[in-house]
Scaffold this motif. Structure first.
Motif, PDB file in Angstrom:
ATOM      1  N   ASP A  83      27.240  63.539  47.061  1.00 28.34           N
ATOM      2  CA  ASP A  83      28.026  63.124  45.884  1.00 28.34           C
ATOM      3  C   ASP A  83      28.159  61.606  45.804  1.00 28.34           C
ATOM      4  OD1 ASP A  83      28.492  65.805  45.138  1.00 28.34           O
ATOM      5  OD2 ASP A  83      30.191  65.927  46.508  1.00 28.34           O
ATOM      6  N   TYR A  84      27.053  60.901  46.049  1.00 25.30           N
ATOM      7  CA  TYR A  84      27.140  59.443  46.100  1.00 25.30           C
ATOM      8  C   TYR A  84      27.499  58.844  44.742  1.00 25.30           C
ATOM      9  CZ  TYR A  84      26.122  54.664  47.498  1.00 25.30           C
ATOM     10  OH  TYR A  84      26.232  53.326  47.783  1.00 25.30           O
ATOM     11  N   GLN A  85      27.058  59.472  43.670  1.00 24.53           N
ATOM     12  CA  GLN A  85      27.411  58.955  42.348  1.00 24.53           C
ATOM     13  C   GLN A  85      28.920  58.997  42.143  1.00 24.53           C
ATOM     14  OE1 GLN A  85      25.233  57.485  40.047  1.00 24.53           O
ATOM     15  NE2 GLN A  85      27.246  56.856  39.260  1.00 24.53           N
ATOM     16  N   ALA A  86      29.554  60.036  42.666  1.00 25.43           N
ATOM     17  CA  ALA A  86      31.014  60.124  42.573  1.00 25.43           C
ATOM     18  C   ALA A  86      31.671  58.999  43.362  1.00 25.43           C
ATOM     19  CB  ALA A  86      31.494  61.481  43.088  1.00 25.43           C
ATOM     20  N   ALA A  87      31.067  58.631  44.500  1.00 29.17           N
ATOM     21  CA  ALA A  87      31.599  57.519  45.289  1.00 29.17           C
ATOM     22  C   ALA A  87      31.453  56.207  44.533  1.00 29.17           C
ATOM     23  CB  ALA A  87      30.879  57.448  46.631  1.00 29.17           C
ATOM     24  N   LEU A  88      30.308  56.006  43.887  1.00 32.82           N
ATOM     25  CA  LEU A  88      30.112  54.808  43.074  1.00 32.82           C
ATOM     26  C   LEU A  88      31.125  54.735  41.946  1.00 32.82           C
ATOM     27  CD1 LEU A  88      26.209  54.658  42.734  1.00 32.82           C
ATOM     28  CD2 LEU A  88      27.656  53.040  43.960  1.00 32.82           C
ATOM     29  N   ASP A  89      31.337  55.872  41.292  1.00 29.64           N
ATOM     30  CA  ASP A  89      32.306  55.908  40.198  1.00 29.64           C
ATOM     31  C   ASP A  89      33.703  55.573  40.705  1.00 29.64           C
ATOM     32  OD1 ASP A  89      30.231  56.649  38.534  1.00 29.64           O
ATOM     33  OD2 ASP A  89      30.714  58.785  38.586  1.00 29.64           O
ATOM     34  N   ALA A  90      34.016  56.025  41.917  1.00 29.95           N
ATOM     35  CA  ALA A  90      35.350  55.789  42.469  1.00 29.95           C
ATOM     36  C   ALA A  90      35.584  54.307  42.730  1.00 29.95           C
ATOM     37  CB  ALA A  90      35.549  56.596  43.748  1.00 29.95           C
ATOM     38  N   VAL A  91      34.644  53.636  43.398  1.00 31.70           N
ATOM     39  CA  VAL A  91      34.860  52.227  43.752  1.00 31.70           C
ATOM     40  C   VAL A  91      34.804  51.325  42.524  1.00 31.70           C
ATOM     41  CG1 VAL A  91      34.029  52.510  46.116  1.00 31.70           C
ATOM     42  CG2 VAL A  91      32.423  51.833  44.315  1.00 31.70           C
ATOM     43  N   LYS A  92      34.181  51.786  41.453  1.00 31.55           N
ATOM     44  CA  LYS A  92      34.123  50.987  40.232  1.00 31.55           C
ATOM     45  C   LYS A  92      35.263  51.321  39.271  1.00 31.55           C
ATOM     46  CE  LYS A  92      30.208  49.347  41.762  1.00 31.55           C
ATOM     47  NZ  LYS A  92      30.155  48.011  42.401  1.00 31.55           N
ATOM     48  N   SER A  93      36.104  52.272  39.629  1.00 28.93           N
ATOM     49  CA  SER A  93      37.165  52.719  38.718  1.00 28.93           C
ATOM     50  C   SER A  93      38.299  51.704  38.654  1.00 28.93           C
ATOM     51  CB  SER A  93      37.714  54.072  39.174  1.00 28.93           C
ATOM     52  OG  SER A  93      38.409  53.935  40.403  1.00 28.93           O
ATOM     53  N   PRO A  94      38.994  51.608  37.509  1.00 28.93           N
ATOM     54  CA  PRO A  94      40.150  50.716  37.387  1.00 28.93           C
ATOM     55  C   PRO A  94      41.251  51.044  38.386  1.00 28.93           C
ATOM     56  CG  PRO A  94      39.393  51.427  35.220  1.00 28.93           C
ATOM     57  CD  PRO A  94      38.657  52.261  36.224  1.00 28.93           C
ATOM     58  N   ALA A  95      41.430  52.327  38.706  1.00 29.77           N
ATOM     59  CA  ALA A  95      42.503  52.715  39.623  1.00 29.77           C
ATOM     60  C   ALA A  95      42.286  52.124  41.013  1.00 29.77           C
ATOM     61  CB  ALA A  95      42.594  54.238  39.701  1.00 29.77           C
ATOM     62  N   VAL A  96      41.062  52.200  41.515  1.00 25.58           N
ATOM     63  CA  VAL A  96      40.771  51.651  42.845  1.00 25.58           C
ATOM     64  C   VAL A  96      40.855  50.127  42.810  1.00 25.58           C
ATOM     65  CG1 VAL A  96      38.957  51.342  44.574  1.00 25.58           C
ATOM     66  CG2 VAL A  96      39.426  53.612  43.655  1.00 25.58           C
ATOM     67  N   ARG A  97      40.350  49.531  41.764  1.00 20.05           N
ATOM     68  CA  ARG A  97      40.426  48.071  41.660  1.00 20.05           C
ATOM     69  C   ARG A  97      41.883  47.607  41.618  1.00 20.05           C
ATOM     70  NH1 ARG A  97      37.149  43.918  40.480  1.00 20.05           N
ATOM     71  NH2 ARG A  97      38.089  42.070  39.529  1.00 20.05           N
ATOM     72  N   ASN A  98      42.714  48.308  40.869  1.00 22.15           N
ATOM     73  CA  ASN A  98      44.130  47.941  40.815  1.00 22.15           C
ATOM     74  C   ASN A  98      44.797  48.092  42.171  1.00 22.15           C
ATOM     75  OD1 ASN A  98      44.004  47.291  38.105  1.00 22.15           O
ATOM     76  ND2 ASN A  98      44.727  49.284  37.405  1.00 22.15           N
ATOM     77  N   ALA A  99      44.408  49.132  42.907  1.00 23.06           N
ATOM     78  CA  ALA A  99      44.977  49.330  44.243  1.00 23.06           C
ATOM     79  C   ALA A  99      44.597  48.170  45.164  1.00 23.06           C
ATOM     80  CB  ALA A  99      44.493  50.653  44.837  1.00 23.06           C
ATOM     81  N   VAL A 100      43.347  47.724  45.051  1.00 24.66           N
ATOM     82  CA  VAL A 100      42.903  46.579  45.866  1.00 24.66           C
ATOM     83  C   VAL A 100      43.678  45.321  45.478  1.00 24.66           C
ATOM     84  CG1 VAL A 100      40.951  45.074  46.408  1.00 24.66           C
ATOM     85  CG2 VAL A 100      40.619  47.543  46.261  1.00 24.66           C
ATOM     86  N   CYS A 101      43.870  45.111  44.191  1.00 24.98           N
ATOM     87  CA  CYS A 101      44.609  43.930  43.736  1.00 24.98           C
ATOM     88  C   CYS A 101      46.047  43.964  44.242  1.00 24.98           C
ATOM     89  CB  CYS A 101      44.585  43.849  42.213  1.00 24.98           C
ATOM     90  SG  CYS A 101      42.966  43.424  41.528  1.00 24.98           S
ATOM     91  N   ARG A 102      46.680  45.122  44.211  1.00 21.64           N
ATOM     92  CA  ARG A 102      48.055  45.221  44.720  1.00 21.64           C
ATOM     93  C   ARG A 102      48.097  44.926  46.211  1.00 21.64           C
ATOM     94  NH1 ARG A 102      48.173  49.974  41.152  1.00 21.64           N
ATOM     95  NH2 ARG A 102      49.399  49.443  39.309  1.00 21.64           N
ATOM     96  N   PHE A 103      47.073  45.419  46.905  1.00 19.14           N
ATOM     97  CA  PHE A 103      47.000  45.153  48.343  1.00 19.14           C
ATOM     98  C   PHE A 103      46.869  43.657  48.609  1.00 19.14           C
ATOM     99  CE2 PHE A 103      44.326  44.486  52.121  1.00 19.14           C
ATOM    100  CZ  PHE A 103      45.115  45.080  53.087  1.00 19.14           C
ATOM    101  N   LEU A 104      46.008  43.008  47.855  1.00 22.59           N
ATOM    102  CA  LEU A 104      45.771  41.582  48.063  1.00 22.59           C
ATOM    103  C   LEU A 104      46.979  40.741  47.656  1.00 22.59           C
ATOM    104  CD1 LEU A 104      42.099  41.402  46.743  1.00 22.59           C
ATOM    105  CD2 LEU A 104      42.834  41.250  49.124  1.00 22.59           C
ATOM    106  N   ARG A 105      47.769  41.232  46.740  1.00 21.96           N
ATOM    107  CA  ARG A 105      48.968  40.507  46.319  1.00 21.96           C
ATOM    108  C   ARG A 105      50.123  40.677  47.293  1.00 21.96           C
ATOM    109  NH1 ARG A 105      49.547  38.392  41.367  1.00 21.96           N
ATOM    110  NH2 ARG A 105      47.968  38.813  39.775  1.00 21.96           N
ATOM    111  N   THR A 106      50.132  41.768  48.047  1.00 25.62           N
ATOM    112  CA  THR A 106      51.282  42.111  48.879  1.00 25.62           C
ATOM    113  C   THR A 106      51.040  41.709  50.325  1.00 25.62           C
ATOM    114  OG1 THR A 106      51.662  44.020  47.449  1.00 25.62           O
ATOM    115  CG2 THR A 106      52.836  43.968  49.552  1.00 25.62           C
ATOM    116  N   PRO A 107      51.858  40.846  50.893  1.00 26.41           N
ATOM    117  CA  PRO A 107      51.713  40.509  52.314  1.00 26.41           C
ATOM    118  C   PRO A 107      51.945  41.740  53.176  1.00 26.41           C
ATOM    119  CG  PRO A 107      53.164  38.947  51.187  1.00 26.41           C
ATOM    120  CD  PRO A 107      52.957  40.098  50.263  1.00 26.41           C
TER     121      PRO A 107
END
Length: 290
Positions: A51-75
């Motif tokens: 299911d590699y296409q599903a993995a690609l879709d996941a890492v490119k999704s707005p939800a995952v990107r937002n989670a990364v941004c919150r992580f990077l913003r939060t000490p």
């Protein structure tokens, strides 16, 4: 006149052969590089990742990107007592104002199997290691920080966000896999290894220590080493049932395998957990197996 016709015939013959050679050369060249205006062929999806296409879709999704941004913003918390909780307000636009970055394509994270550790599995590559998660690093540092996105398999197929971790070492080591080789980790000591046929080679200092300083060992000898280290600490062992540790199991095996709540882990052992509409900063106690 006869000489003129002969010379003309020879010249026509040479031109004809030259035309054929040029035509064949052009045909070969087009078959290699394709037409100038043709779209580049897409790389085939990795056959060893389901299911590699599903993995690609996941890492490119707005939800995952937002989670990364919150992580990077939060000490990530470094103090406090285990179990302490700190609520952090959620940001409506978590990526706003952060430097531009992309999340790279996910790579396989392989680990040694419990059966291999226990000695019940044969020292064969197909039985020694298994795919447990996928890891993706960022294309650039953000405010001096690196991060790794970790995906876990979802029941019924597909992948979901399991964690965002400080640093990019997991993805860096996973990227060292080549055709004919396999990269895997011994998570208890954070050791990374490369498996070439039936030869195990260390990729970092922890792995070199795990091999006793040897440059390489056979897969059979490596099995003896990990069996001596962990066989008596597997789930269900006395070491496990008496509560000395969580047993052999790796830290992410306790994560929610199909939950939408990701664990955002820091290198200090602290973690950020997205629960409901707010982040919760929680000291994450990692049990030792040694």
């Amino acid at each position: 006149m006869r000489k003129t016709r002969t010379s003309s015939t020879r010249a026509d013959s040479r031109l004809s052969r030259l035309s054929i050679v040029l035509a064949l050369s052009a045909s070969v060249l087009l078959s290699v590089v394709g037409p100038a205006n043709a779209a580049p062929a897409q790389d085939p999806l990795p056959a060893d990742i389901p299911d590699y296409q599903a993995a690609l879709d996941a890492v490119k999704s707005p939800a995952v990107r937002n989670a990364v941004c919150r992580f990077l913003r939060t000490p990530v918390p470094t103090g406090g007592t285990p179990g302490s909780v700190q609520t952090v307000p959620e940001t409506a636009e978590p990526c706003q104002g952060l430097p531009a970055f992309t999340i790279k394509d996910p790579l396989a994270l392989n680990e040694i199997t419990p059966g291999f550790v226990a000695g019940t599995s044969q020292p064969l590559p197909t039985e020694a290691v298994k795919l447990t998660q996928l890891v993706s690093s960022l294309s650039a540092t953000v405010n001096g920080r690196n991060a790794t996105v970790m995906l876990a398999p979802t029941r019924g197929g597909g992948w979901h966000l399991a964690a965002v971790r400080d640093g990019d070492s997991d993805a860096s080591y996973a990227s060292k896999a080549t055709v004919g080789t396999l990269v895997f980790t011994e998570p208890q000591i954070r050791g990374w290894y490369q498996l070439k046929l039936n030869t195990v080679e260390p990729l970092n200092d922890q792995a070199r220590q795990g091999l006793g300083g040897q440059a390489s060992v056979s897969l059979s000898d490596y099995q003896k080493l990990v069996k001596a280290r962990y066989a008596d600490k597997l789930p269900g062992s006395e070491y496990d049932t008496k509560g000395f540790s969580s047993g052999y199991g790796t830290e992410h095996e306790a994560d929610h395998s199909s939950s939408s709540i990701p664990l955002l882990a820091g290198s200090s052992g602290a973690a950020l957990v997205l629960a409901g509409g707010a982040f919760v900063l929680r000291r994450h106690r990692r049990a030792s197996t040694g």
